[in-house]
Design a protein around this motif. Sequence first.
Motif, PDB file in Angstrom:
ATOM      1  N   PRO A  19       0.827  -1.208   0.000  1.00 24.39           N
ATOM      2  CA  PRO A  19       0.000   0.000   0.000  1.00 24.39           C
ATOM      3  C   PRO A  19       0.863   1.260   0.000  1.00 24.39           C
ATOM      4  N   VAL A  20       0.305   2.318  -0.543  1.00 24.20           N
ATOM      5  CA  VAL A  20       0.968   3.624  -0.497  1.00 24.20           C
ATOM      6  C   VAL A  20       0.941   4.085   0.960  1.00 24.20           C
TER       7      VAL A  20
ATOM      8  N   VAL B  46      -2.214   4.611   6.317  1.00 28.73           N
ATOM      9  CA  VAL B  46      -2.200   5.996   6.778  1.00 28.73           C
ATOM     10  C   VAL B  46      -1.792   6.079   8.243  1.00 28.73           C
ATOM     11  N   VAL B  47      -0.863   6.992   8.511  1.00 28.20           N
ATOM     12  CA  VAL B  47      -0.491   7.348   9.878  1.00 28.20           C
ATOM     13  C   VAL B  47      -0.841   8.824  10.003  1.00 28.20           C
ATOM     14  N   SER B  48      -1.460   9.210  11.129  1.00 28.72           N
ATOM     15  CA  SER B  48      -1.804  10.625  11.269  1.00 28.72           C
ATOM     16  C   SER B  48      -1.028  11.275  12.404  1.00 28.72           C
ATOM     17  N   ALA B  49      -0.811  12.572  12.244  1.00 29.38           N
ATOM     18  CA  ALA B  49      -0.153  13.387  13.263  1.00 29.38           C
ATOM     19  C   ALA B  49      -0.990  14.646  13.436  1.00 29.38           C
TER      20      ALA B  49
ATOM     21  N   ARG C 167     -11.337   6.443   5.663  1.00 25.27           N
ATOM     22  CA  ARG C 167     -11.769   6.397   4.263  1.00 25.27           C
ATOM     23  C   ARG C 167     -10.605   6.024   3.339  1.00 25.27           C
ATOM     24  N   MET C 168      -9.414   6.552   3.629  1.00 28.94           N
ATOM     25  CA  MET C 168      -8.251   6.227   2.803  1.00 28.94           C
ATOM     26  C   MET C 168      -7.810   4.781   3.047  1.00 28.94           C
ATOM     27  N   GLY C 169      -7.922   4.313   4.284  1.00 30.16           N
ATOM     28  CA  GLY C 169      -7.584   2.935   4.603  1.00 30.16           C
ATOM     29  C   GLY C 169      -8.439   1.953   3.816  1.00 30.16           C
ATOM     30  N   ARG C 170      -9.725   2.280   3.661  1.00 29.05           N
ATOM     31  CA  ARG C 170     -10.622   1.420   2.881  1.00 29.05           C
ATOM     32  C   ARG C 170     -10.248   1.413   1.402  1.00 29.05           C
TER      33      ARG C 170
END
Length: 133
Positions: A5-6, A32-35, A24-27
Amino acid sequence: MHDEPVRVLLVDDEAGFTDVLTKRMGRRGFAVVSADSGTKAIQILRKEDFDVVVLDLKMEEMDGIEILQVIRKMIPGLPVIMLTGHGSETAARDGLRYGAYDYLLKPCDLEELVHKLRKAAASSMQEKTNRTD
């Protein structure tokens, strides 16, 4: 190798926005990692590799341009997509001058963001391939 995955670092101080966007992006197959701050984003970038950063322009502690400048020094080729609220397009264009890959207005269309993320990740992969050849 191409099935991975990107990897996206999402930097925004609006927790509700990042939670929804991360899910939503994970689906759609992104990792995705968020900060929630520039400082946290920089700490994460020191430990992990990403294909693309999605960076909010307006944040309390450090603004997006400051964070972008730090990212450019740390990882010059990492694509950064700036997110900006309406009325801040001038600031987003400043981001392009400082090396952002692209920008989107918030609230952004998810499909447009997905398209730009895939395009940015592909250009990042191409640049890495060119460096190793």
